[in-house]
Scaffold this motif. Structure first.
Motif, mmCIF file in Angstrom:
data_model
loop_
_atom_site.group_PDB
_atom_site.id
_atom_site.type_symbol
_atom_site.label_atom_id
_atom_site.label_comp_id
_atom_site.label_asym_id
_atom_site.label_seq_id
_atom_site.Cartn_x
_atom_site.Cartn_y
_atom_site.Cartn_z
ATOM 1 N N ALA A 105 0.861 -1.192 0.000
ATOM 2 C CA ALA A 105 0.000 0.000 0.000
ATOM 3 C C ALA A 105 0.888 1.230 0.000
ATOM 4 O O ALA A 105 1.812 1.337 0.816
ATOM 5 C CB ALA A 105 -0.907 0.003 1.228
ATOM 6 N N VAL A 106 0.631 2.164 -0.919
ATOM 7 C CA VAL A 106 1.373 3.424 -0.953
ATOM 8 C C VAL A 106 0.387 4.572 -1.102
ATOM 9 O O VAL A 106 -0.656 4.452 -1.740
ATOM 10 C CB VAL A 106 2.408 3.457 -2.100
ATOM 11 C CG1 VAL A 106 3.532 2.471 -1.852
ATOM 12 C CG2 VAL A 106 1.758 3.180 -3.433
ATOM 13 N N GLY A 107 0.705 5.685 -0.469
ATOM 14 C CA GLY A 107 -0.136 6.873 -0.540
ATOM 15 C C GLY A 107 -0.996 7.084 0.688
ATOM 16 O O GLY A 107 -1.582 8.150 0.854
ATOM 17 N N TRP A 108 -1.080 6.061 1.559
ATOM 18 C CA TRP A 108 -1.785 6.203 2.838
ATOM 19 C C TRP A 108 -1.256 5.147 3.792
ATOM 20 O O TRP A 108 -0.642 4.170 3.386
ATOM 21 C CB TRP A 108 -3.289 6.093 2.641
ATOM 22 C CG TRP A 108 -3.896 4.723 2.802
ATOM 23 C CD1 TRP A 108 -4.580 4.231 3.868
ATOM 24 C CD2 TRP A 108 -3.885 3.661 1.837
ATOM 25 N NE1 TRP A 108 -4.997 2.936 3.634
ATOM 26 C CE2 TRP A 108 -4.580 2.563 2.403
ATOM 27 C CE3 TRP A 108 -3.344 3.507 0.559
ATOM 28 C CZ2 TRP A 108 -4.754 1.353 1.725
ATOM 29 C CZ3 TRP A 108 -3.502 2.307 -0.109
ATOM 30 C CH2 TRP A 108 -4.199 1.248 0.465
ATOM 31 N N ARG A 109 -1.485 5.352 5.086
ATOM 32 C CA ARG A 109 -1.007 4.410 6.090
ATOM 33 C C ARG A 109 -2.139 3.461 6.449
ATOM 34 O O ARG A 109 -3.077 3.832 7.140
ATOM 35 C CB ARG A 109 -0.541 5.155 7.344
ATOM 36 C CG ARG A 109 0.168 4.273 8.359
ATOM 37 C CD ARG A 109 1.596 3.988 7.952
ATOM 38 N NE ARG A 109 2.431 5.176 7.997
ATOM 39 C CZ ARG A 109 3.675 5.244 7.521
ATOM 40 N NH1 ARG A 109 4.207 4.164 6.961
ATOM 41 N NH2 ARG A 109 4.371 6.356 7.591
ATOM 42 N N PRO A 110 -2.093 2.210 5.967
ATOM 43 C CA PRO A 110 -3.204 1.285 6.214
ATOM 44 C C PRO A 110 -3.239 0.800 7.661
ATOM 45 O O PRO A 110 -2.267 0.956 8.408
ATOM 46 C CB PRO A 110 -2.915 0.136 5.248
ATOM 47 C CG PRO A 110 -1.430 0.161 5.087
ATOM 48 C CD PRO A 110 -1.021 1.603 5.178
ATOM 49 N N GLY A 111 -4.371 0.160 8.008
ATOM 50 C CA GLY A 111 -4.553 -0.350 9.355
ATOM 51 C C GLY A 111 -3.708 -1.573 9.631
ATOM 52 O O GLY A 111 -2.941 -2.049 8.794
ATOM 53 N N ALA A 112 -3.896 -2.104 10.850
ATOM 54 C CA ALA A 112 -3.111 -3.247 11.295
ATOM 55 C C ALA A 112 -3.450 -4.490 10.487
ATOM 56 O O ALA A 112 -4.502 -4.579 9.842
ATOM 57 C CB ALA A 112 -3.364 -3.496 12.781
ATOM 58 N N LEU A 113 -2.549 -5.475 10.541
ATOM 59 C CA LEU A 113 -2.799 -6.735 9.866
ATOM 60 C C LEU A 113 -4.005 -7.424 10.491
ATOM 61 O O LEU A 113 -4.169 -7.424 11.708
ATOM 62 C CB LEU A 113 -1.580 -7.661 9.980
ATOM 63 C CG LEU A 113 -0.263 -7.187 9.375
ATOM 64 C CD1 LEU A 113 0.798 -8.264 9.572
ATOM 65 C CD2 LEU A 113 -0.415 -6.850 7.915
ATOM 66 N N PRO A 114 -4.872 -8.024 9.668
ATOM 67 C CA PRO A 114 -6.025 -8.745 10.224
ATOM 68 C C PRO A 114 -5.582 -10.003 10.955
ATOM 69 O O PRO A 114 -4.557 -10.599 10.626
ATOM 70 C CB PRO A 114 -6.859 -9.079 8.982
ATOM 71 C CG PRO A 114 -5.861 -9.126 7.865
ATOM 72 C CD PRO A 114 -4.831 -8.083 8.200
ATOM 73 N N GLU A 115 -6.377 -10.418 11.940
ATOM 74 C CA GLU A 115 -6.086 -11.652 12.661
ATOM 75 C C GLU A 115 -6.500 -12.846 11.805
ATOM 76 O O GLU A 115 -7.424 -12.757 10.993
ATOM 77 C CB GLU A 115 -6.847 -11.675 13.983
ATOM 78 C CG GLU A 115 -6.359 -10.646 14.994
ATOM 79 C CD GLU A 115 -4.918 -10.898 15.392
ATOM 80 O OE1 GLU A 115 -4.542 -12.078 15.520
ATOM 81 O OE2 GLU A 115 -4.167 -9.908 15.569
ATOM 82 N N PRO A 116 -5.827 -14.000 11.983
ATOM 83 C CA PRO A 116 -6.236 -15.211 11.249
ATOM 84 C C PRO A 116 -7.674 -15.577 11.578
ATOM 85 O O PRO A 116 -8.147 -15.342 12.693
ATOM 86 C CB PRO A 116 -5.265 -16.275 11.755
ATOM 87 C CG PRO A 116 -4.100 -15.520 12.303
ATOM 88 C CD PRO A 116 -4.651 -14.232 12.827
ATOM 89 N N ALA A 117 -8.387 -16.145 10.606
ATOM 90 C CA ALA A 117 -9.778 -16.528 10.820
ATOM 91 C C ALA A 117 -9.869 -17.575 11.922
ATOM 92 O O ALA A 117 -9.061 -18.506 11.991
ATOM 93 C CB ALA A 117 -10.371 -17.077 9.531
#
Length: 281
Positions: A216-228
């Motif tokens: 991802a470039v151009g913005w700071r994305p959220g945290a990594l999702p947890e495993p299902a």
């Protein structure tokens, strides 16, 4: 854009002194351009290349968000193939490109081949690249290059899965270069050299043969999702395998390494979908 130069019929080889053979013309690239017309987006260019044909796809209610699939129309990648994709996104428009099928670079006795993506994004534009698995079979010799040029406020999200070798075989030579730049300079410049034995060095792949990445470039994305919850053992996140790297400029890279393609691809795919939801919300 890289311009090819064709030698004149009277040009000579500086070493032999004999007339030089004219350079072969580069294969026709696949071109996709989208523009804004009022409150809607539309395709202004959909040019079929030698290897890939762009086909519009339904599935978004946002009139400024267009989707297109890249359909293979020619066997690839063989030795000497040069697959080029050129993308242009006008200000305020979102373009989503989907690769519905994976690609295999076949045994070519190490004859080089190329795959390249060049994308230019206008102000506040967005590009979502949902790439399929790319397999470098034994005997292949591939250079992949992704270049993104972002104007002010533009964002990009790219998914890539690189697999060294088909089932039961060692991988070929693969070099993957990714460069994303904005008005203030580079967001990311990575040269991942997986040629020869160095890909097994500490800090590169080790015993893994699959590299799955969401960038991802151009913005700071959220945290990594947890495993299902309740995931099968072979689908669970491998301890220490998936990592997030924040860029100095707004952006992040999530990378999963594995010995199995479906495991790494599922890991990176979950991150890609979460960040895609952020980008399009």
């Amino acid at each position: 854009m890289t311009r090819s130069r064709t030698l004149s019929p009277t040009a000579t080889n500086s070493v032999t002194g004999y007339p030089a053979a004219a350079a072969a013309p580069r294969p026709r690239p696949t071109r996709i351009s989208v523009e804004r017309a009022g409150n809607r987006a539309r395709f202004s260019v959909l040019d079929q290349g030698l290897y890939l044909a762009p086909r519009p796809v339904n599935g978004t209610a946002d009139p400024l968000h267009l989707r297109v699939a890249l359909i293979g129309i020619h066997m690839m990648l063989l030795g000497g193939d040069d697959v080029r994709i050129e993308v242009s996104v006008d200000p305020g428009v979102t373009l989503e490109v989907v690769e519905p099928a994976g690609m295999v670079a076949y045994d070519a006795d190490l004859v080089p081949s190329r795959w390249s993506l060049d994308a230019e994004l206008g102000e506040d534009a967005a590009l979502i690249w949902d790439g399929a698995s790319f397999v470098a079979a034994a005997g292949s010799n591939v250079r992949r290059q992704t270049r993104l040029q972002l104007a002010s406020g533009a964002r990009a999200l790219v998914r890539e899965t690189l697999v060294l070798g088909r089932s039961g075989e060692h991988g070929g030579r693969l070099r993957s270069i990714t460069r994303a730049a904005g008005p203030g300079g580079d967001f990311l410049y990575e040269d991942l050299d997986l040629t020869g034995p160095r890909h097994r060095a500490v800090g590169i792949l080790g015993d893994a043969k699959v590299v799955a990445t969401a960038t991802a470039v151009g913005w700071r994305p959220g945290a990594l999702p947890e495993p299902a919850a309740g995931a099968a053992p072979d689908g669970a996140r491998e301890p220490g395998r998936t990592r997030r790297f924040d860029l100095a400029a707004p952006g992040a890279v999530a990378r999963s390494l594995s010995v199995q393609a479906h495991t790494a691809d599922r890991e990176a795919g979950a991150v890609f979908e979460a960040w895609r939801a952020e980008l399009t919300s």
